[in-house]
Scaffold this active site. Structure first.
Site, PDB file in Angstrom:
ATOM      1  N   TYR A  68      36.612  45.578  38.549  1.00  0.00           N
ATOM      2  CA  TYR A  68      35.263  45.021  38.711  1.00  0.00           C
ATOM      3  C   TYR A  68      34.643  44.719  37.353  1.00  0.00           C
ATOM      4  O   TYR A  68      35.097  45.197  36.318  1.00  0.00           O
ATOM      5  CB  TYR A  68      34.357  45.963  39.527  1.00  0.00           C
ATOM      6  CG  TYR A  68      33.869  47.184  38.780  1.00  0.00           C
ATOM      7  CD1 TYR A  68      32.652  47.155  38.097  1.00  0.00           C
ATOM      8  CD2 TYR A  68      34.603  48.363  38.745  1.00  0.00           C
ATOM      9  CE1 TYR A  68      32.198  48.276  37.402  1.00  0.00           C
ATOM     10  CE2 TYR A  68      34.162  49.473  38.064  1.00  0.00           C
ATOM     11  CZ  TYR A  68      32.946  49.418  37.389  1.00  0.00           C
ATOM     12  OH  TYR A  68      32.504  50.520  36.696  1.00  0.00           O
ATOM     13  N   CYS A  69      33.580  43.909  37.383  1.00  0.00           N
ATOM     14  CA  CYS A  69      32.813  43.599  36.164  1.00  0.00           C
ATOM     15  C   CYS A  69      31.331  43.612  36.548  1.00  0.00           C
ATOM     16  O   CYS A  69      30.909  44.426  37.354  1.00  0.00           O
ATOM     17  CB  CYS A  69      33.263  42.256  35.570  1.00  0.00           C
ATOM     18  SG  CYS A  69      33.008  40.845  36.668  1.00  0.00           S
ATOM     19  N   ARG A  70      30.545  42.714  35.998  1.00  0.00           N
ATOM     20  CA  ARG A  70      29.135  42.666  36.354  1.00  0.00           C
ATOM     21  C   ARG A  70      28.914  41.844  37.620  1.00  0.00           C
ATOM     22  O   ARG A  70      28.293  42.288  38.566  1.00  0.00           O
ATOM     23  CB  ARG A  70      28.274  42.103  35.212  1.00  0.00           C
ATOM     24  CG  ARG A  70      26.772  42.247  35.479  1.00  0.00           C
ATOM     25  CD  ARG A  70      25.918  41.510  34.477  1.00  0.00           C
ATOM     26  NE  ARG A  70      25.995  40.064  34.647  1.00  0.00           N
ATOM     27  CZ  ARG A  70      25.361  39.362  35.578  1.00  0.00           C
ATOM     28  NH1 ARG A  70      24.569  39.963  36.437  1.00  0.00           N
ATOM     29  NH2 ARG A  70      25.499  38.057  35.664  1.00  0.00           N
ATOM     30  N   ILE A  96      29.543  44.883  39.723  1.00  0.00           N
ATOM     31  CA  ILE A  96      28.778  46.123  39.877  1.00  0.00           C
ATOM     32  C   ILE A  96      27.377  45.829  40.425  1.00  0.00           C
ATOM     33  O   ILE A  96      26.739  46.712  40.990  1.00  0.00           O
ATOM     34  CB  ILE A  96      28.733  46.915  38.551  1.00  0.00           C
ATOM     35  CG1 ILE A  96      28.305  48.363  38.800  1.00  0.00           C
ATOM     36  CG2 ILE A  96      27.850  46.199  37.527  1.00  0.00           C
ATOM     37  CD1 ILE A  96      28.511  49.283  37.611  1.00  0.00           C
TER      38      ILE A  96
END
Length: 105
Positions: A68-70, A96
């Site tokens: 995952y990332c932002r 996220i």
């Protein structure tokens, strides 16, 4: 050609709840990671991690890796990089910003 699987954050969290042996990988910057990440996540920076960096942190290329990332853009890029580096069970779970749980700092 090998590819990664993409699911929603919600679906990814359900899969992780049933999975006993996985790695959760945050591919945001160290600064973003320090501001708060999903508990238990490891960090590699999408823009800069190399095959050697991945192999140091992620020893088992067949282990499930949730990425995952932002918002979901960098996690897709990193997931493809991992596939290109020979990892075989990569699941991209988006950003996220879709996560509602407690963050670890």
């Amino acid at each position: 050609m090998n590819t990664f699987k993409s699911v929603s954050m919600e679906e990814g969290l359900k899969l992780m709840a049933d999975d006993k042996d996985f790695v959760l990988l945050d591919v945001r910057t160290p600064e973003e990671f320090a501001q708060g990440h999903i508990p238990g996540a490891l960090q590699l920076t999408n823009e800069t991690f190399t095959k050697q960096d991945a192999e140091k942190l992620l020893k088992d290329k067949s282990q499930t890796i949730y990425v995952y990332c932002r918002s979901g853009r960098r996690s897709k890029q990193s997931s493809q990089k991992l596939i290109d580096f020979g990892y075989t069970n990569v699941i991209e779970i988006g950003g996220i910003i879709e996560y509602n749980g407690v963050l670890e700092k």
